[in-house]
Motif scaffolding. Structure first.
Motif, short mmCIF file in Angstrom:
data_model
loop_
_atom_site.label_atom_id
_atom_site.label_comp_id
_atom_site.label_asym_id
_atom_site.label_seq_id
_atom_site.Cartn_x
_atom_site.Cartn_y
_atom_site.Cartn_z
N LYS A 179 61.47 27.07 26.35
CA LYS A 179 60.41 26.69 25.34
C LYS A 179 58.68 27.26 26.15
CE LYS A 179 61.20 23.35 21.86
NZ LYS A 179 61.07 23.93 20.71
N LYS A 180 59.22 26.98 27.58
CA LYS A 180 58.03 27.34 28.29
C LYS A 180 57.07 28.93 27.78
CE LYS A 180 60.08 28.96 32.04
NZ LYS A 180 60.31 28.70 33.61
N TYR A 181 57.95 29.97 27.41
CA TYR A 181 58.19 31.19 27.16
C TYR A 181 57.08 31.01 25.92
CZ TYR A 181 59.94 32.83 31.50
OH TYR A 181 60.39 33.27 32.61
N GLU A 182 57.90 30.53 24.53
CA GLU A 182 57.75 30.74 24.01
C GLU A 182 55.99 30.07 23.65
OE1 GLU A 182 59.51 27.81 20.79
OE2 GLU A 182 61.18 27.93 21.71
N THR A 183 55.37 29.46 24.54
CA THR A 183 53.63 29.08 24.61
C THR A 183 52.51 30.59 24.87
OG1 THR A 183 53.71 28.66 26.72
CG2 THR A 183 54.25 26.50 25.23
N LEU A 184 53.73 31.38 25.15
CA LEU A 184 53.23 32.38 25.36
C LEU A 184 53.18 33.12 24.35
CD1 LEU A 184 54.60 33.06 28.70
CD2 LEU A 184 52.84 31.94 28.66
N PHE A 185 53.66 33.07 23.17
CA PHE A 185 53.58 34.32 21.88
C PHE A 185 52.16 34.87 21.93
CE2 PHE A 185 53.68 34.31 17.30
CZ PHE A 185 54.22 35.35 17.44
N LEU A 186 53.23 35.82 21.80
CA LEU A 186 52.07 37.43 21.19
C LEU A 186 52.37 37.96 20.00
CD1 LEU A 186 49.28 38.98 22.35
CD2 LEU A 186 50.19 40.28 23.40
N ASP A 187 52.11 37.98 19.18
CA ASP A 187 52.31 38.34 17.79
C ASP A 187 52.35 39.75 17.72
OD1 ASP A 187 53.25 37.72 15.21
OD2 ASP A 187 51.66 37.06 14.44
N ILE A 188 53.45 40.53 17.33
CA ILE A 188 53.65 41.83 17.36
C ILE A 188 52.85 42.12 14.93
CG2 ILE A 188 55.53 41.45 15.67
CD1 ILE A 188 54.16 45.19 17.90
N GLU A 189 52.35 41.00 14.94
CA GLU A 189 51.87 41.14 13.85
C GLU A 189 50.93 40.70 13.55
OE1 GLU A 189 54.11 38.49 10.41
OE2 GLU A 189 56.16 40.44 10.63
N LEU A 190 50.25 41.45 14.72
CA LEU A 190 48.56 40.58 14.56
C LEU A 190 48.22 41.89 14.19
CD1 LEU A 190 47.74 38.44 18.15
CD2 LEU A 190 47.13 37.93 15.40
N ARG A 191 46.45 42.13 13.51
CA ARG A 191 45.67 42.89 13.48
C ARG A 191 44.46 42.80 13.74
NH1 ARG A 191 50.81 44.58 13.55
NH2 ARG A 191 51.36 45.82 11.88
N GLY A 192 43.85 43.84 14.47
CA GLY A 192 42.27 44.11 14.91
C GLY A 192 41.76 44.34 14.17
N ARG A 193 40.03 44.98 13.76
CA ARG A 193 39.71 45.83 13.09
C ARG A 193 39.35 46.58 13.72
NH1 ARG A 193 34.13 42.71 11.05
NH2 ARG A 193 34.27 44.52 9.14
N ALA A 194 39.11 47.38 14.46
CA ALA A 194 39.47 48.51 15.51
C ALA A 194 39.80 48.53 17.03
CB ALA A 194 38.13 49.40 15.40
#
Length: 565
Positions: A179-194
């Motif tokens: 669980k402690k690592y789940e809280t560090l989740f960084l989504d590969i599907e995130l997208r930024g504008r530039a």
């Protein structure tokens, strides 16, 4: 080397027409003694041949993202061709798409607080998401660790060692992590504008990855790989060992995700070549997938050799060279049968041994048509020495423990035993028994099995292997003894429970070749199982004799009844 042979001449010296040809490798010996001219020649080649040229300047600034991704983005080159199991079709990820997507992901991660030097763990299978995360980490200058998203106990030790600030995975395939690592989740599907800043430029000695190598002991301790080592070793492997260039293709089904990647992937991207990825399980079901897309260089580990022996292919389009992991057991008869059935007698073969924590290939070899061999050479441009594996003194006999230099502790730094044969070397084995080059995770197995109610202790015993293998690894499980219990009736169910726990929670590296159960108690030193003493009893046959002795069985039952496990 400047005022010496050209790079083309060096490559020609590695291409031999017959198995008994003797190569002239004086340049290789000089590269060990004086590496600087070799690296200068390789860098000059990269500047003159690559189009567009790379931006990195060794010793000054290392632009990994620019060299591996961005400089290919304005071309029509393909970074990844992969088999989509659901669509039953191959799909392409171009360098243009990789650059655009990785830049958008990097922008989103930057907004999430990821900065240069931040440790992140990437828990993804090899495929498009893996490449995108790999590239996004390079763009930001993050220090990435790479792990397959399976096996909770395997992941637990390595994540504890990596101490990531964030953990990258696909939410649709959530890995079995605490669980402690789940809280560090960084989504590969995130997208930024530039992307708000240019790609990160690494200092030469700045870490670009924290590699959790199965080759390095202790397991779970990350090895920091500098940007300059990553760049130079990938460039060397791409040009010298793999002969990769823009548009050429390499496939490596069945290679180890932590031992061989990401360094092999980086060599492919740096060259502007294409990685063709088909999962080994898909090839087991349909070997013809290898013939669906041209492959110039093909890695053939033992598992793929056996698949293609059983279901050979008339040809593999585009194949010019195949490579074999020399640390894997060499079954001469199997490989010769594979070569004959797949019409590969005229295709050059070479050997390699890779460790991602070293930045790439530790050993490579000349290329010869015909059957495989144990021939190797230490990779160019990296000084080394041979040491006596018993005394730790320098060896003068032409064989010994291979130790990269400089080294303060040769016996600790050396893993492989090699022997000189003319201008080349022969790969012997590892200094202590291993599965291929990889450490057998004995302590992880013991800790997992200790949670099973019937296990009183365990150890791993390496024994001389089956034909073609150097060692088989037997798992010795002590189940203790209790009055009224019939160990013979319980044996198969208990064996199945042990196999299941290891398979589902530790993965294939931990799977023993054989499991032996004994209704006895292990030798202990204090509160801990004395694995060395238990191993010695098993290998000597004494444990088997004890298991057949009625008096000792009665004593074990008495101990179980009075003291427990």
């Amino acid at each position: 080397m400047p005022q010496g042979p050209s790079l083309k001449a060096l490559l020609r010296s590695l291409d031999l027409e017959r198995e008994d040809d003797i190569p002239d490798l004086a340049w290789l010996e000089r590269s060990y003694q004086d590496p600087a001219p070799f690296w200068a020649l390789l860098e000059e080649h990269a500047r003159l041949v690559a189009s567009p040229a790379g931006k990195s300047r060794p010793g000054v600034a290392i632009d990994l993202y620019a060299d591996a991704v961005a400089r290919h983005a304005d071309t029509d080159r393909i970074a990844l061709r992969y088999f989509d199991r659901r669509a039953r079709a191959f799909r392409d990820l171009s360098f243009t798409e990789l650059d655009e997507t990785a830049s958008a992901v990097a922008a989103a991660w930057e907004a999430e607080g990821i900065a240069p030097g931040d440790p992140i763990a990437i828990l993804l299978p090899l495929g498009p998401d893996y490449l995108i995360a790999f590239a996004a980490a390079l763009r930001l200058g993050a220090c990435a660790s790479f792990l397959p998203p399976d096996y909770d106990r395997h992941l637990a030790l390595r994540l504890a060692g990596a101490k990531p600030k964030r953990v990258v995975f696909n939410p649709r395939r959530k890995p079995p992590i605490e669980k402690k690592y789940e809280t560090l989740f960084l989504d590969i599907e995130l997208r930024g504008r530039a992307a708000r800043v240019p790609p990160h430029s690494f200092a030469p000695d700045e870490p670009c990855a924290a590699i959790l190598s199965p080759v390095r002991a202790p397991l779970g301790k990350p090895v920091l790989l500098s940007a300059e080592d990553a760049l130079l070793n990938a460039l060397r492997d791409a040009v010298i060992a793999l002969r990769l260039s823009p548009g050429r293709t390499l496939a490596a089904p069945g290679l180890h995700p932590e031992q061989h990647f990401p360094s092999l992937l980086f060599a492919v991207l740096l060259a502007g070549a294409t990685l063709v990825h088909v999962d080994i399980d898909d090839l087991a079901a349909d070997p013809s997938l290898l013939a669906a897309s041209p492959i110039n260089v093909l890695a053939i580990p033992h598992a793929l050799c056996e698949i293609l022996r059983a279901r050979p292919l008339p040809s593999i389009p585009g194949l010019e060279h195949w490579i074999r992991p020399v640390d894997e057991p060499l079954d001469w008869l199997s490989y010769r049968d594979f070569i004959q059935k797949n019409n590969l007698a005229q295709i050059p073969v070479s050997n390699f041994l890779a460790d991602a924590a070293s930045g790439g290939f530790v050993f490579f070899s000349t290329r010869r048509p015909g059957s495989p061999s144990a021939r190797i050479m230490p990779s160019a441009g990296r000084p080394f020495a041979l040491f006596d594996p018993a005394s730790g003194e320098l060896s003068t006999a032409g064989h010994g423990l291979f130790v990269p230099l400089p080294s303060k502790k040769p016996l600790a730094d050396g893993v492989y035993v090699i022997a000189r044969q003319g201008a080349e070397y022969l790969y012997g084995s590892t200094r202590v028994p291993r599965r291929a080059a990889r450490v057998v995770p004995e302590s992880e197995i013991a800790a997992l099995l200790a949670e099973l109610p019937f296990v009183a202790g365990s150890c791993i015993a390496p024994v001389p292997g089956s034909p073609g293998a150097r060692f088989d690894f037997h798992l010795v499980v002590y189940t203790g003894a209790r009055p009224g219990e019939d160990p013979d009736a319980l044996r198969e169910d208990r064996r199945a429970a042990v196999e299941k726990a290891i398979r589902e929670r530790l993965g294939p590296d931990a799977q023993p070749d054989r499991i032996e159960l004994f209704a006895l108690f292990p030798v202990r030193e204090g509160q801990k199982v004395d694995a060395a003493a238990c191993r010695a009893q098993y290998l000597s046959g004494r444990l088997e004799r004890k298991a057949r002795e009625p008096a000792l069985q009665m004593l074990a039952e008495l101990r179980g009844a009075t003291l427990g496990d």
